[in-house]
Design an enzyme around this catalytic site. Structure first.
Site, PDB file in Angstrom:
ATOM      1  N   ARG A  27      10.559  32.851   8.104  1.00 29.41           N
ATOM      2  CA  ARG A  27       9.163  32.581   8.467  1.00 29.41           C
ATOM      3  C   ARG A  27       8.991  31.173   9.003  1.00 29.41           C
ATOM      4  O   ARG A  27       8.190  30.919   9.872  1.00 29.41           O
ATOM      5  CB  ARG A  27       8.300  32.778   7.221  1.00 29.41           C
ATOM      6  CG  ARG A  27       6.880  32.302   7.372  1.00 29.41           C
ATOM      7  CD  ARG A  27       6.000  32.768   6.241  1.00 29.41           C
ATOM      8  NE  ARG A  27       6.019  34.198   6.117  1.00 29.41           N
ATOM      9  CZ  ARG A  27       5.945  34.856   4.951  1.00 29.41           C
ATOM     10  NH1 ARG A  27       5.816  34.191   3.826  1.00 29.41           N
ATOM     11  NH2 ARG A  27       5.984  36.159   4.931  1.00 29.41           N
ATOM     12  N   TYR A  28       9.752  30.258   8.431  1.00 29.62           N
ATOM     13  CA  TYR A  28       9.649  28.853   8.835  1.00 29.62           C
ATOM     14  C   TYR A  28      10.809  28.554   9.784  1.00 29.62           C
ATOM     15  O   TYR A  28      11.848  29.210   9.737  1.00 29.62           O
ATOM     16  CB  TYR A  28       9.758  27.964   7.601  1.00 29.62           C
ATOM     17  CG  TYR A  28       8.597  28.118   6.628  1.00 29.62           C
ATOM     18  CD1 TYR A  28       7.336  27.617   6.929  1.00 29.62           C
ATOM     19  CD2 TYR A  28       8.770  28.762   5.405  1.00 29.62           C
ATOM     20  CE1 TYR A  28       6.290  27.746   6.040  1.00 29.62           C
ATOM     21  CE2 TYR A  28       7.720  28.890   4.499  1.00 29.62           C
ATOM     22  CZ  TYR A  28       6.481  28.375   4.827  1.00 29.62           C
ATOM     23  OH  TYR A  28       5.451  28.495   3.938  1.00 29.62           O
ATOM     24  N   ARG A  38      14.369  27.315   7.750  1.00 27.48           N
ATOM     25  CA  ARG A  38      14.819  27.784   6.439  1.00 27.48           C
ATOM     26  C   ARG A  38      14.492  29.253   6.222  1.00 27.48           C
ATOM     27  O   ARG A  38      13.549  29.771   6.800  1.00 27.48           O
ATOM     28  CB  ARG A  38      14.236  26.934   5.311  1.00 27.48           C
ATOM     29  CG  ARG A  38      12.726  26.837   5.290  1.00 27.48           C
ATOM     30  CD  ARG A  38      12.320  25.530   4.598  1.00 27.48           C
ATOM     31  NE  ARG A  38      10.897  25.435   4.328  1.00 27.48           N
ATOM     32  CZ  ARG A  38       9.982  25.106   5.237  1.00 27.48           C
ATOM     33  NH1 ARG A  38      10.330  24.912   6.503  1.00 27.48           N
ATOM     34  NH2 ARG A  38       8.714  24.996   4.889  1.00 27.48           N
ATOM     35  N   CYS A  80      15.270  41.444 -12.548  1.00 32.16           N
ATOM     36  CA  CYS A  80      14.835  40.208 -13.209  1.00 32.16           C
ATOM     37  C   CYS A  80      15.065  40.341 -14.703  1.00 32.16           C
ATOM     38  O   CYS A  80      15.017  41.445 -15.243  1.00 32.16           O
ATOM     39  CB  CYS A  80      13.350  39.961 -12.988  1.00 32.16           C
ATOM     40  SG  CYS A  80      12.917  39.749 -11.274  1.00 32.16           S
ATOM     41  N   CYS A 137       7.601  40.006 -14.778  1.00 38.88           N
ATOM     42  CA  CYS A 137       6.315  39.329 -14.955  1.00 38.88           C
ATOM     43  C   CYS A 137       5.224  40.247 -14.414  1.00 38.88           C
ATOM     44  O   CYS A 137       5.347  40.778 -13.311  1.00 38.88           O
ATOM     45  CB  CYS A 137       6.312  38.019 -14.180  1.00 38.88           C
ATOM     46  SG  CYS A 137       7.771  37.032 -14.515  1.00 38.88           S
ATOM     47  N   CYS A 185       3.762  39.637 -10.805  1.00 36.97           N
ATOM     48  CA  CYS A 185       4.742  39.345  -9.740  1.00 36.97           C
ATOM     49  C   CYS A 185       4.285  39.770  -8.351  1.00 36.97           C
ATOM     50  O   CYS A 185       3.830  40.886  -8.129  1.00 36.97           O
ATOM     51  CB  CYS A 185       6.063  40.039 -10.061  1.00 36.97           C
ATOM     52  SG  CYS A 185       7.314  39.697  -8.815  1.00 36.97           S
ATOM     53  N   ARG A 187       6.285  40.354  -5.917  1.00 34.85           N
ATOM     54  CA  ARG A 187       7.194  41.385  -5.397  1.00 34.85           C
ATOM     55  C   ARG A 187       7.219  42.595  -6.336  1.00 34.85           C
ATOM     56  O   ARG A 187       8.237  43.281  -6.472  1.00 34.85           O
ATOM     57  CB  ARG A 187       8.597  40.815  -5.203  1.00 34.85           C
ATOM     58  CG  ARG A 187       8.570  39.597  -4.316  1.00 34.85           C
ATOM     59  CD  ARG A 187       9.891  39.307  -3.620  1.00 34.85           C
ATOM     60  NE  ARG A 187       9.723  38.066  -2.878  1.00 34.85           N
ATOM     61  CZ  ARG A 187      10.229  36.895  -3.258  1.00 34.85           C
ATOM     62  NH1 ARG A 187      10.988  36.809  -4.320  1.00 34.85           N
ATOM     63  NH2 ARG A 187       9.999  35.822  -2.539  1.00 34.85           N
ATOM     64  N   ASP A 227      -1.456  35.807  -5.710  1.00 32.70           N
ATOM     65  CA  ASP A 227      -1.481  36.642  -4.507  1.00 32.70           C
ATOM     66  C   ASP A 227      -2.331  37.895  -4.733  1.00 32.70           C
ATOM     67  O   ASP A 227      -2.731  38.192  -5.852  1.00 32.70           O
ATOM     68  CB  ASP A 227      -0.049  37.045  -4.135  1.00 32.70           C
ATOM     69  CG  ASP A 227       0.759  35.857  -3.626  1.00 32.70           C
ATOM     70  OD1 ASP A 227       0.178  34.988  -2.953  1.00 32.70           O
ATOM     71  OD2 ASP A 227       1.968  35.804  -3.919  1.00 32.70           O
ATOM     72  N   ASP A 278      -0.397  31.152  -0.636  1.00 36.71           N
ATOM     73  CA  ASP A 278       0.546  31.797   0.276  1.00 36.71           C
ATOM     74  C   ASP A 278      -0.319  32.756   1.095  1.00 36.71           C
ATOM     75  O   ASP A 278      -0.836  33.745   0.562  1.00 36.71           O
ATOM     76  CB  ASP A 278       1.643  32.525  -0.517  1.00 36.71           C
ATOM     77  CG  ASP A 278       2.988  32.421   0.176  1.00 36.71           C
ATOM     78  OD1 ASP A 278       2.997  32.253   1.414  1.00 36.71           O
ATOM     79  OD2 ASP A 278       4.021  32.511  -0.511  1.00 36.71           O
ATOM     80  N   LYS A 324       2.853  29.048   3.114  1.00 39.39           N
ATOM     81  CA  LYS A 324       2.113  28.350   2.066  1.00 39.39           C
ATOM     82  C   LYS A 324       1.206  27.286   2.672  1.00 39.39           C
ATOM     83  O   LYS A 324       1.669  26.429   3.417  1.00 39.39           O
ATOM     84  CB  LYS A 324       3.099  27.708   1.098  1.00 39.39           C
ATOM     85  CG  LYS A 324       3.967  28.736   0.407  1.00 39.39           C
ATOM     86  CD  LYS A 324       5.073  28.082  -0.394  1.00 39.39           C
ATOM     87  CE  LYS A 324       6.042  29.090  -0.943  1.00 39.39           C
ATOM     88  NZ  LYS A 324       6.940  29.671   0.095  1.00 39.39           N
TER      89      LYS A 324
HETATM   90  C1  LIG Z   1       8.252  29.706  -0.019  1.00 41.75           C
HETATM   91  C2  LIG Z   1       9.095  30.136   1.072  1.00 41.75           C
HETATM   92  C3  LIG Z   1      10.054  29.272   1.617  1.00 41.75           C
HETATM   93  C4  LIG Z   1      10.262  27.866   1.117  1.00 41.75           C
HETATM   94  O1  LIG Z   1       9.115  27.092   1.325  1.00 41.75           O
HETATM   95  P1  LIG Z   1       9.090  25.540   0.947  1.00 41.75           P
HETATM   96  O2  LIG Z   1       7.679  25.130   1.200  1.00 41.75           O
HETATM   97  O3  LIG Z   1      10.063  24.859   1.838  1.00 41.75           O
HETATM   98  O4  LIG Z   1       9.476  25.415  -0.492  1.00 41.75           O
HETATM   99  C5  LIG Z   1      10.793  29.739   2.670  1.00 41.75           C
HETATM  100  N1  LIG Z   1      10.626  30.972   3.160  1.00 41.75           N
HETATM  101  C6  LIG Z   1       9.706  31.811   2.671  1.00 41.75           C
HETATM  102  C7  LIG Z   1       9.545  33.163   3.286  1.00 41.75           C
HETATM  103  C8  LIG Z   1       8.911  31.435   1.603  1.00 41.75           C
HETATM  104  O5  LIG Z   1       8.013  32.291   1.095  1.00 41.75           O
HETATM  105  S1  SF4 Z   2       7.824  36.480 -10.860  1.00 42.46           S
HETATM  106 FE1  SF4 Z   2       8.663  38.450 -10.120  1.00 42.46          FE
HETATM  107  S2  SF4 Z   2      10.591  37.915  -9.127  1.00 42.46           S
HETATM  108 FE2  SF4 Z   2      10.004  36.169 -10.442  1.00 42.46          FE
HETATM  109  S3  SF4 Z   2      11.061  36.557 -12.378  1.00 42.46           S
HETATM  110 FE3  SF4 Z   2       8.995  37.385 -12.559  1.00 42.46          FE
HETATM  111  S4  SF4 Z   2       9.226  39.547 -11.976  1.00 42.46           S
HETATM  112 FE4  SF4 Z   2      11.039  38.492 -11.247  1.00 42.46          FE
END
Ligand SMILES: *Cc1c(COP(=O)(O)O)cnc(C)c1O
Ligand code: SF4
Length: 364
Positions: free
Chosen positions: A93-94, A97, A106, A110, A113, A115, A273, A310, A317
C-alpha cells in the site's frame, strides 16, 4: 522429531469452549459456543488466568460475545487489504514497504481483530504463498521495509521463521524487517532464548507488540519483553482503543507508563476498525482525541503513541491530533499549549531558494 517446546504445550491447553467459562464464571456456554462456530475462540491459560471477573477488560478481549453475531451490516475487509494485494497475503500500500502475512493462526483470537474474517478460519498459509511473497519483494527494489504479520508470525516454528527471515535478509534492498506479535502479551512463554538468539542474527529486526490494558503487564510479560530488548530488538506497541476496555485516559496513561518500564515504546493507538463482528468495541473519535490531549504534555513525550485511523477503503493510517493551532496565516501562527494557554510564533518573511528548485511555500 524435535522436542515439543513448552509454548506449544501451553497453546494446546488453551480455553476454546464455553463449558470452562460456564464452570468458572457462570457464562452461558451455549451462547459462547454458538459464536465460536463463526469466529473461533482460543485463550491461552496464562491469559485466561488474568481474568478476574466476567466482563472485565481481559474477558472482553478474549471471550466470544454474542454481540459479534449482531453486526451483519459491517464490512469484512474494511481496509481493502485484499484489493491492495499483488500476490496473495502480501499488501503493498505504501511506496517503500509491504505487509506480508505468514500465517492465519494466533495464540489468542482477539475478539476485536481487524482480520477476523480469516484468523483461525482458513487452512494454513502454504509455503508456496510465502515464497511468492518473498519473490515479489525480491523483484521490487523499492521495498526497503518488510512487516511480517498474520495471524501472529510467531505461531510458526523457529526453524520456519528463520527460513523466511533469512531469505528476506538475503535481499539486498530489504533494509529492515519488522514483526508484529501479540505473544509477549498473551503467551509470553513463546519468547525463548532460542527464539531471541535466532532473531538477533538478522538485525536490524524490530518488533511491534500489542498490549491494550495495564493488567496485561505482568512479571512474565515483562520478562518476555526484556528478553527481546536484550537481544537488541527495539520494541514498539500498537494499542487498539476499545470501548469498555481502555477508552479512558487514566487507564491508557498507566498502560503507556508500564510499557516504558519494560522497554516498550508506545507506537500507535488505533481507532477501532469497522470490521464485521467488532462494532461493539468502537468508540467515538472524540474519545481518542480527548485521550491524546490528556497524554501530550502531561507525560513523557515518548510515552505518547500516535493516534491513527486506518482509513476504510485502504487509505492507510491517518494521524489525528487535538487541535493545537488556533490561527495560522502569512504572518504568524497562534498555538495552544497542553494547558490551553495561547502562544504566538511569528513567521519569517524570507522565501528560501535552494539549487534551482524553489521550495514552494503555502499561499494563504
Ligand atoms: C500498517 C501498515 C504498514 C506499516 O505502516 P507504518 O506506518 O510504517 O508502521 C505497512 N503496510 C500496511 C498494509 C499496513 O497496514
Ligand atoms: S489482533 Fe487479530 S491478528 Fe492480532 S493477535 Fe489478535 S487475533 Fe491475531
Amino acid at each position: 522429531m524435535e522436542q515439543m517446546e513448552q509454548w506449544t504445550i501451553d497453546l494446546r491447553n488453551s480455553v476454546t469452549q464455553g463449558a470452562k467459562l460456564e464452570d468458572d464464571f457462570g457464562a452461558d456456554a451455549g451462547e459462547v459456543d454458538a459464536v465460536c462456530k463463526v469466529y473461533p475462540m482460543r485463550i491461552p491459560r496464562y491469559y485466561y488466568n488474568l481474568i478476574r471477573k466476567k466482563g472485565d477488560p481481559i474477558w472482553m478481549q478474549s471471550v466470544a460475545s454474542i454481540n459479534e453475531l449482531m453486526d451483519e451490516g459491517s464490512p469484512e475487509d474494511p481496509l481493502h487489504e485484499e484489493e491492495d494485494s499483488p500476490v496473495p497475503r502480501l499488501t503493498h500500500r505504501y511506496p517503500d514497504r509491504v505487509l506480508l502475512l505468514i500465517t492465519d493462526r494466533c495464540p489468542m483470537y482477539c475478539r476485536f481483530c481487524t482480520r477476523k474474517r480469516m484468523v483461525g478460519q482458513t487452512s494454513a498459509i502454504s509455503e508456496k504463498t510465502i515464497a511468492m511473497g518473498i519473490d515479489y519483494i525480491r523483484s521490487h527494489k523499492e521495498i526497503r521495509d518488510v512487516l511480517l504479520s498474520g495471524g501472529d508470525p510467531l505461531m510458526v516454528s523457529d526453524r520456519k521463521l528463520e527460513r523466511i527471515i533469512s531469505s528476506l535478509r538475503a535481499i539486498r534492498h530489504v533494509e529492515i524487517i519488522r514483526i508484529g506479535t501479540r505473544f509477549p502479551c498473551v503467551l509470553p512463554s513463546r519468547i525463548t532464548d532460542q527464539l531471541c538468539n535466532m532473531l538477533k542474527k538478522y538485525h536490524p529486526i524490530f518488533i511491534n507488540t500489542h498490549f491494550n490494558h495495564p493488567r496485561e503487564i505482568t512479571p512474565q510479560a515483562k520478562e518476555a519483553c526484556e528478553r527481546l530488548a536484550n537481544a537488541g530488538i527495539p520494541l514498539g506497541c500498537q494499542t487498539v482503543l476499545l470501548k469498555g476496555v481502555n477508552d479512558d485516559p487514566v487507564i491508557l496513561k498507566e498502560l503507556m507508563h508500564k510499557l516504558l518500564m519494560m522497554r516498550v515504546r508506545p507506537y500507535y493507538l488505533y481507532q477501532a476498525d469497522l470490521t464485521r463482528g467488532t462494532n461493539h468495541f468502537r468508540t467515538r473519535v472524540e474519545t481518542g482525541l480527548e485521550i491524546m490531549q490528556a497524554l501530550r504534555g502531561f507525560t513523557t513525550g515518548f510515552a505518547v503513541p500516535q493516534f491513527v485511523i486506518d482509513a476504510p477503503g485502504g487509505g492507510g493510517k491517518i494521524p489525528l491530533m487535538p487541535d493545537y493551532v488556533v490561527k495560522f496565516d502569512e504572518k504568524e501562527i497562534i498555538l495552544r499549549n497542553f494547558e490551553g494557554k495561547q502562544y504566538c510564533y511569528p513567521q519569517t518573511s524570507q522565501r528560501y531558494v535552494k539549487d534551482t528548485r524553489e521550495i514552494e511555500l503555502i499561499n494563504f
